[in-house]
Design an enzyme around this catalytic site. Structure first.
Site, PDB file in Angstrom:
ATOM      1  CE1 TYR A 140      -3.787   2.465   0.919  1.00  0.00           C
ATOM      2  CE2 TYR A 140      -1.966   3.606   1.990  1.00  0.00           C
ATOM      3  CZ  TYR A 140      -3.248   3.611   1.490  1.00  0.00           C
ATOM      4  OH  TYR A 140      -3.999   4.757   1.545  1.00  0.00           O
ATOM      5  CD  GLU A 146      -6.108   4.532  -1.182  1.00  0.00           C
ATOM      6  OE1 GLU A 146      -7.122   4.298  -1.859  1.00  0.00           O
ATOM      7  OE2 GLU A 146      -6.121   4.613   0.059  1.00  0.00           O
TER       8      GLU A 146
END
Ligand code: ADP
Ligand code: MG
Length: 399
Positions: A119, A207
C-alpha cells in the site's frame, strides 16, 4: 474532483511511473478489441467507477456467487463474457453505499503475476502542512482496517517543501516495504516520480493500492485513485476534461454552477444556511431533535436572489426532503434579500412541504415583514432551537 483509474494511470504514465498496458472500453465490442491489442495470456477486466473495493464488490443484477468488479480473464473470449456481465450493471462496494454505481466503462488491462501487494498513498497532511506518504506492507486490502488493527504496519513521513522529495524519502519507502538492492532503487525512483506528479497536478490524494512486486521483480502501480484540489483546477484544463459528471450527484453539480457549497445527505430535512459553521450547527441541532438533515448547504456570505432561488430549487428537487429549514444570519447578506429570494423561489417552484424560516441580523424586521406579507405558508421561528423543533414537528406531522 475524482477521476477514473484508467485516467489516473495515464497521468502516472506521463510522469514515467510503471503501470500496466491497458485500454478503456465503453462497449463489449470495444472490450474485445482492447483485449486483442494486449499481449495476453492473462487479462484483467476492471469496472471503472469512482469508488474503491471493486474487487470484492457485488453486482446487484447478478447471483450472489457471481464474481466481483475486477476479474481475471484467460482469453479474449473470457474478456468478452465478463464484459457482457459487467457493463450496464450496478456494482455495490463498501464505498458506494447500498445504491451502488452503474458500470458504464471498463478498463481492459494486461494481467500481472503478483508476488507481493503493498500500500502506498500520497496526500496533503493538514497537521504538518506538508505532502505526506503513507506506506504499508499490507496492500490490496482495506487500509482503514490495517490502521485500526495493526497500526504498527503503517509507516508515514512528510516531505519538506523547501527541499522537495529527496533520495532518503525513497529509501524510507523501501525500508518500510522491506526492499533492498535493485528493488530499493526502483522504490526511490517511484517515490520521486509520485511526488512530482502529485505536486505538478495539484492532487489532493494519490492512492496506489496495491503497489505490487511482480514475480519478475518489478514494482508496478496496479490500482490508482487520484483526486485533485478543486481550487487549483483552473490551472489544469487537461484534468478538468477528464471529469465524469455521471459519477457525481446531479444536485451537487447544479450547486457548483451557482458556487453554492452543497453536500447531499440521507435525511429528510432540507437546510439552507449561510456560513459553514452555522450550517454544521443546524445539522447538529436537527439530529439533536431526532431527525436527519437531507443536505449541507452553505449559500455563502454574498448570496443574491438568484443564488437563493437556485439553492431552494436544488433542495426541493430532492425527493427525500419532507421539510425545509432556512436558517440565515444576516451580516453581509441582509435578511430582506433572503426573504425575497425565498419567496421568489417558492413562487417559482411551488411549495408542498413545510417550510420554517429563522432570520436574525441585519434588516431582520424587514425580512420578517416581507415573509409575513407574502401570504405564503411559512412557519416563522425566533431562534435556532425553536426553528429546529418546529421543522422536526412539522415533518413528523406531515407523514
Ligand atoms: P479495488 O481496489 O477497487 O478492488 P484493484 O484495482 O485494487 O481494485 O483490484 C483488486 C485486486 O485485483 C488487486 O488487489 C489485485 O490483486 C487484482 N488486480 C488488479 N489489477 C490487476 C492486474 N492488472 N493484474 C493482476 N491482478 C490485478
Ligand atoms: Mg485497489
Amino acid at each position: 474532483m475524482n477521476i477514473h483509474e484508467y485516467q489516473a494511470k495515464a497521468v502516472l504514465k506521463e510522469f514515467g511511473l510503471p503501470v500496466s498496458r491497458g485500454v478503456a472500453a465503453f462497449t463489449v465490442e470495444e472490450a474485445v478489441k482492447a483485449a486483442r491489442e494486449l499481449p495476453g495470456p492473462l487479462y484483467v477486466v476492471k469496472s471503472q467507477i469512482h469508488a474503491g473495493g471493486r474487487g470484492k464488490g457485488k453486482f446487484k443484477e447478478l447471483p450472489a456467487d457471481a464474481k466481483g468488479g475486477v476479474r481475471l480473464a484467460k482469453s479474449v473470449d473470457e474478456v468478452r463474457a465478463n464484459a457482457v456481465e459487467m457493463l450496464g450493471n450496478t456494482l455495490v462496494t463498501a464505498q458506494t453505499g447500498p445504491v451502488g454505481k452503474q458500470v458504464n466503462r471498463l478498463y481492459i488491462e494486461d494481467g500481472s503475476n503478483i508476488q507481493k501487494e503493498f500500500y502506498l498513498s500520497v496526500l496533503v497532511d493538514r497537521e504538518t502542512s506538508r505532502v505526506a506518504f503513507v506506506v504499508s506492507t499490507e496492500g490490496g486490502m482495506d487500509i482503514e482496517k490495517v490502521a485500526h488493527e495493526t497500526p504498527e504496519k503503517i509507516v508515514t513521513f512528510s516531505v519538506d517543501p523547501a527541499t522537495g522529495v529527496m533520495p532518503h524519502h525513497g529509501m524510507a519507502v523501501a525500508k518500510a516495504l522491506g526492499l533492498s538492492g535493485d528493488l530499493a532503487k526502483q522504490a526511490v525512483n517511484l517515490t520521486t516520480r509520485l511526488y512530482n506528479a502529485f505536486v505538478a497536478k495539484d492532487m489532493a490524494l494519490l492512492e496506489i493500492n496495491p503497489l505490487i512486486l511482480s514475480t519478475d521483480g518489478q514494482l508496478r502501480c496496479l490500482d490508482a485513485k487520484m483526486s485533485f484540489d478543486s481550487n487549483a483546477l483552473y490551472r489544469h484544463p487537461e484534468i478538468v476534461s477528464l471529469r465524469d459528471e455521471t459519477e457525481e450527484d446531479p444536485k451537487e453539480i447544479e450547486a457548483s454552477r451557482y458556487d453554492l457549497s452543497y453536500i447531499a445527505l440521507e435525511g429528510s430535512i432540507g437546510c439552507m444556511v449561510n456560513g459553514a459553521g452555522l450550517a454544521m450547527a443546524t445539522l447538529d441541532i436537527i439530529k439533536l431533535y431526532g431527525e436527519e438533515p437531507a443536505n449541507f448547504l452553505d449559500v455563502g456570505g454574498g448570496a443574491n436572489k438568484e443564488k437563493v432561488t437556485a439553492a431552494f430549487k436544488i433542495i426541493t428537487a430532492d425527493h427525500n426532503v419532507k421539510g425545509i429549514l432556512v436558517n440565515i444570519f444576516g451580516g453581509i447578506m441582509k435578511c430582506d434579500v433572503i426573504a425575497e429570494g425565498v419567496i421568489a423561489a417558492v413562487q417559482d417552484v411551488g411549495l408542498s412541504i413545510p417550510l420554517v424560516v429563522r432570520l436574525e441580523g441585519t434588516n431582520v424586521e424587514l425580512g420578517k415583514t416581507i415573509i409575513r406579507e407574502s401570504g405564503l405558508n411559512v412557519i416563522a421561528a425566533d431562534d435556532l432551537d425553536d426553528a429546529a423543533q418546529k421543522i422536526v414537528k412539522a415533518v413528523r406531522e406531515s407523514h
